[in-house]
Design an enzyme around this catalytic site. Structure first.
Site, PDB file in Angstrom:
ATOM      1  N   HIS A  27      34.202  41.509  48.554  1.00  0.00           N
ATOM      2  CA  HIS A  27      34.956  42.301  49.533  1.00  0.00           C
ATOM      3  C   HIS A  27      34.200  43.616  49.722  1.00  0.00           C
ATOM      4  O   HIS A  27      33.549  44.092  48.788  1.00  0.00           O
ATOM      5  CB  HIS A  27      36.343  42.545  48.930  1.00  0.00           C
ATOM      6  CG  HIS A  27      37.327  43.208  49.830  1.00  0.00           C
ATOM      7  ND1 HIS A  27      37.303  44.546  50.107  1.00  0.00           N
ATOM      8  CD2 HIS A  27      38.402  42.714  50.500  1.00  0.00           C
ATOM      9  CE1 HIS A  27      38.313  44.855  50.904  1.00  0.00           C
ATOM     10  NE2 HIS A  27      38.997  43.757  51.164  1.00  0.00           N
ATOM     11  N   ASP A  86      36.288  42.661  40.042  1.00  0.00           N
ATOM     12  CA  ASP A  86      37.223  42.947  41.122  1.00  0.00           C
ATOM     13  C   ASP A  86      38.313  41.880  41.017  1.00  0.00           C
ATOM     14  O   ASP A  86      38.116  40.738  41.433  1.00  0.00           O
ATOM     15  CB  ASP A  86      36.497  42.890  42.467  1.00  0.00           C
ATOM     16  CG  ASP A  86      37.464  43.021  43.635  1.00  0.00           C
ATOM     17  OD1 ASP A  86      38.693  43.000  43.408  1.00  0.00           O
ATOM     18  OD2 ASP A  86      36.983  43.131  44.777  1.00  0.00           O
ATOM     19  N   GLN A 118      42.339  39.741  43.697  1.00  0.00           N
ATOM     20  CA  GLN A 118      42.943  38.448  44.051  1.00  0.00           C
ATOM     21  C   GLN A 118      43.269  37.595  42.830  1.00  0.00           C
ATOM     22  O   GLN A 118      43.912  36.559  42.970  1.00  0.00           O
ATOM     23  CB  GLN A 118      41.999  37.649  44.970  1.00  0.00           C
ATOM     24  CG  GLN A 118      41.729  38.309  46.311  1.00  0.00           C
ATOM     25  CD  GLN A 118      42.966  38.417  47.201  1.00  0.00           C
ATOM     26  OE1 GLN A 118      43.988  37.761  46.979  1.00  0.00           O
ATOM     27  NE2 GLN A 118      42.884  39.254  48.220  1.00  0.00           N
ATOM     28  N   LYS A 172      49.342  43.673  46.070  1.00  0.00           N
ATOM     29  CA  LYS A 172      49.061  42.236  46.165  1.00  0.00           C
ATOM     30  C   LYS A 172      49.777  41.456  45.065  1.00  0.00           C
ATOM     31  O   LYS A 172      49.646  40.240  44.969  1.00  0.00           O
ATOM     32  CB  LYS A 172      47.552  41.985  46.065  1.00  0.00           C
ATOM     33  CG  LYS A 172      46.760  42.553  47.250  1.00  0.00           C
ATOM     34  CD  LYS A 172      45.307  42.189  47.138  1.00  0.00           C
ATOM     35  CE  LYS A 172      44.406  43.035  48.005  1.00  0.00           C
ATOM     36  NZ  LYS A 172      44.452  42.717  49.432  1.00  0.00           N
ATOM     37  N   CYS A 189      37.084  41.662  55.549  1.00  0.00           N
ATOM     38  CA  CYS A 189      36.308  42.676  54.812  1.00  0.00           C
ATOM     39  C   CYS A 189      35.216  42.028  53.975  1.00  0.00           C
ATOM     40  O   CYS A 189      34.964  42.435  52.830  1.00  0.00           O
ATOM     41  CB  CYS A 189      37.196  43.547  53.932  1.00  0.00           C
ATOM     42  SG  CYS A 189      38.395  44.477  54.853  1.00  0.00           S
TER      43      CYS A 189
HETATM   44  N1  PLP Z   1      38.821  43.229  46.590  1.00  0.00           N
HETATM   45  C1  PLP Z   1      39.352  42.082  47.047  1.00  0.00           C
HETATM   46  C2  PLP Z   1      38.814  40.773  46.550  1.00  0.00           C
HETATM   47  C3  PLP Z   1      40.374  42.134  47.988  1.00  0.00           C
HETATM   48  O1  PLP Z   1      40.883  40.995  48.472  1.00  0.00           O
HETATM   49  C4  PLP Z   1      40.854  43.388  48.425  1.00  0.00           C
HETATM   50  C5  PLP Z   1      41.899  43.478  49.461  1.00  0.00           C
HETATM   51  O2  PLP Z   1      42.051  42.635  50.306  1.00  0.00           O
HETATM   52  C6  PLP Z   1      40.285  44.546  47.896  1.00  0.00           C
HETATM   53  C7  PLP Z   1      39.267  44.420  46.975  1.00  0.00           C
HETATM   54  C8  PLP Z   1      40.731  45.907  48.322  1.00  0.00           C
HETATM   55  O3  PLP Z   1      42.033  46.143  47.912  1.00  0.00           O
HETATM   56  P1  PLP Z   1      42.808  47.467  48.387  1.00  0.00           P
HETATM   57  O4  PLP Z   1      42.661  47.506  49.884  1.00  0.00           O
HETATM   58  O5  PLP Z   1      44.205  47.230  47.946  1.00  0.00           O
HETATM   59  O6  PLP Z   1      42.149  48.635  47.741  1.00  0.00           O
END
Ligand code: PLP
Length: 416
Positions: A131, A208, A211, A234, A374
């Site tokens: 992401h 990260d 998910q 999430k 993203c």
């Molecule tokens: N990393 C992953 C794999 C994600 O799916 C997301 C959000 O969709 C993020 C990071 C970023 O999360 P946040 O926007 O809550 O900071």
């Protein structure tokens, strides 16, 4: 394919749905079918009540007041931290730093750890399925420090080549930053192996887990994880709250990202010293209500049981993959086998633009996401500009997966 009932998973989706007020909503005069959980999850009554109770009965700033409301707010905030620590099996609650979300948590590491530990000519290992939140902060760090990013070989379904990965380590490797579950492909990465190999070279790993933690039991000590980032919204919690888990020694050595109230020991006119963890890394008034809401979300997930959440979603994912792969002209991304993947299902319908698919599904009351999610480098690797994406959670049902499959078939027919 038998229709999953979730009974075998030990989870009563009907009872769970009753806890989520928004799921009773109608959208375009249809029952809401909410399949956009990878973007954000819905909130159970327990989380909404926790927020309301804080604001209605003990709203106060924390750590500073000597009065009863402030003491209660402080106790609830710190209790939420302990609950989150237990949820991920952190060794100490001060290894849980509250942030705004995954993005802030990763930026905190990139600045607070990266600026101290990464220098000219050093290397950071990533994957092409990250992401942007786990990519752009490293690009920014690499630019500041004259370091470079290298990409771990993986196949088109997001399976990492562990042998090639092991060969990438050298004297300049400083960090591995990798997703635990792809938000596009659903692929679950072999976190334990990735960490074990990195540790053979004394290289820390940032996971990260935006998910993964909402959907899988994650034990940071069993994984031997160094840094783990995730978002409250999430995992049934409110927006604006997230977590950076860090191993104590690593967090201790980090510089704060935000200077200000609460994070200092002594402030003089020209210099200051920092207080202890976790406060050192939480400058300013934090999202008190958000943390308390996240504590309630963690309680909710623990009451249902994370193994039950995982197996319910696993059954539904298998069912969805089988229904969607039977549909003519529907291209599915990510592993076909539900074993090493979560319930994030990206798809493309014939030649129809994913935004049009999303709009038509919305007309049926079905909420999915369409776009690059993203993850622009991954889109390029997949050879598409965007995908449509359905993503599942504990309250979804087989009947909703049927709705999705019918909706996709209707969308395809509409454009033929
Ligand atoms: N990393 C992953 C794999 C994600 O799916 C997301 C959000 O969709 C993020 C990071 C970023 O999360 P946040 O926007 O809550 O900071």
């Amino acid at each position: 394919m038998t229709v999953p009932t979730s009974a075998a998973a030990g989870l009563d989706a009907t009872a769970i749905r009753a806890d989520f007020p928004v799921l009773a909503e109608r959208v375009h005069e249809r029952p809401l079918v909410y399949l956009d959980n990878a973007a954000t999850s819905q909130k159970p009554r327990a989380v909404i009540d926790a927020l309301q109770t804080y604001y209605e009965t003990y709203n106060a700033n924390i750590h500073r007041g000597l009065h009863a409301l402030s003491e209660r707010a402080t106790a609830e905030y710190e209790d939420a931290r302990s609950r989150v620590a237990r949820f991920i099996n952190a060794a100490h609650s001060h290894e849980v730093i509250f942030t705004r979300g995954t993005t802030e948590a990763i930026n905190l590491v990139a600045r607070g750890w990266g600026d101290e530990s990464v220098g000219e000519g050093d290397e950071i290992l990533l994957t092409e399925m990250e992401h942007h939140s786990n990519l752009v902060p490293w690009q920014m760090l690499a630019k500041r420090r004259g370091a470079s990013l290298r990409y771990i070989p993986m196949d088109i379904e997001g399976r990492i080549d562990l042998e090639a990965y092991a060969r990438m380590f050298g004297p300049r490797t400083r960090l591995v930053a990798v997703t635990h579950m792809s938000n596009v492909l659903g692929t679950i990465t072999p976190a334990a192996e990735l960490i074990q190999i990195a540790h053979q070279h004394d290289v820390p790993v940032l996971l990260d887990a935006a998910q993964s933690i909402p959907h899988l039991p994650v034990d940071v000590q069993a994984l031997d994880a160094d840094f783990v980032a995730f978002s409250g919204h999430k995992m049934l919690g409110p927006t604006g709250i997230g977590v950076l888990y860090g191993r104590e020694a690593l967090l201790d050595a980090m510089e704060p990202l935000f200077g200000g109230g609460s994070m200092i020991r002594v402030v003089e006119l020209h210099q200051s010293t920092w207080t202890v963890l976790p406060y050192k890394l939480e400058g300013g008034t934090p999202n008190i209500a958000g943390a308390i809401g996240l504590g309630a979300a963690v309680d909710y997930l623990q009451t249902v049981g994370m193994p039950a959440v995982t197996s319910h979603e696993h059954e539904l994912t298998e069912y969805a993959l089988s229904l969607l792969s039977d549909l003519d002209g529907v291209r599915l991304f990510g592993p076909r086998d539900a074993t090493d993947r979560g319930g994030v299902i990206s798809f493309y319908v014939g030649d129809v633009h994913p935004h049009d698919v999303g709009t038509l599904l919305d007309a049926d009351g079905i909420a999915v996401r369409a776009g690059h999610h993203c993850a622009q480098p991954l889109m390029r690797k997949l050879g598409v500009a965007a995908t449509a994406r359905a993503s599942l959670y504990l309250y979804n049902t087989a009947a909703e997966v049927d709705c999705l499959a019918d909706g996709i078939a209707r969308a395809k027919a509409f454009f033929e």
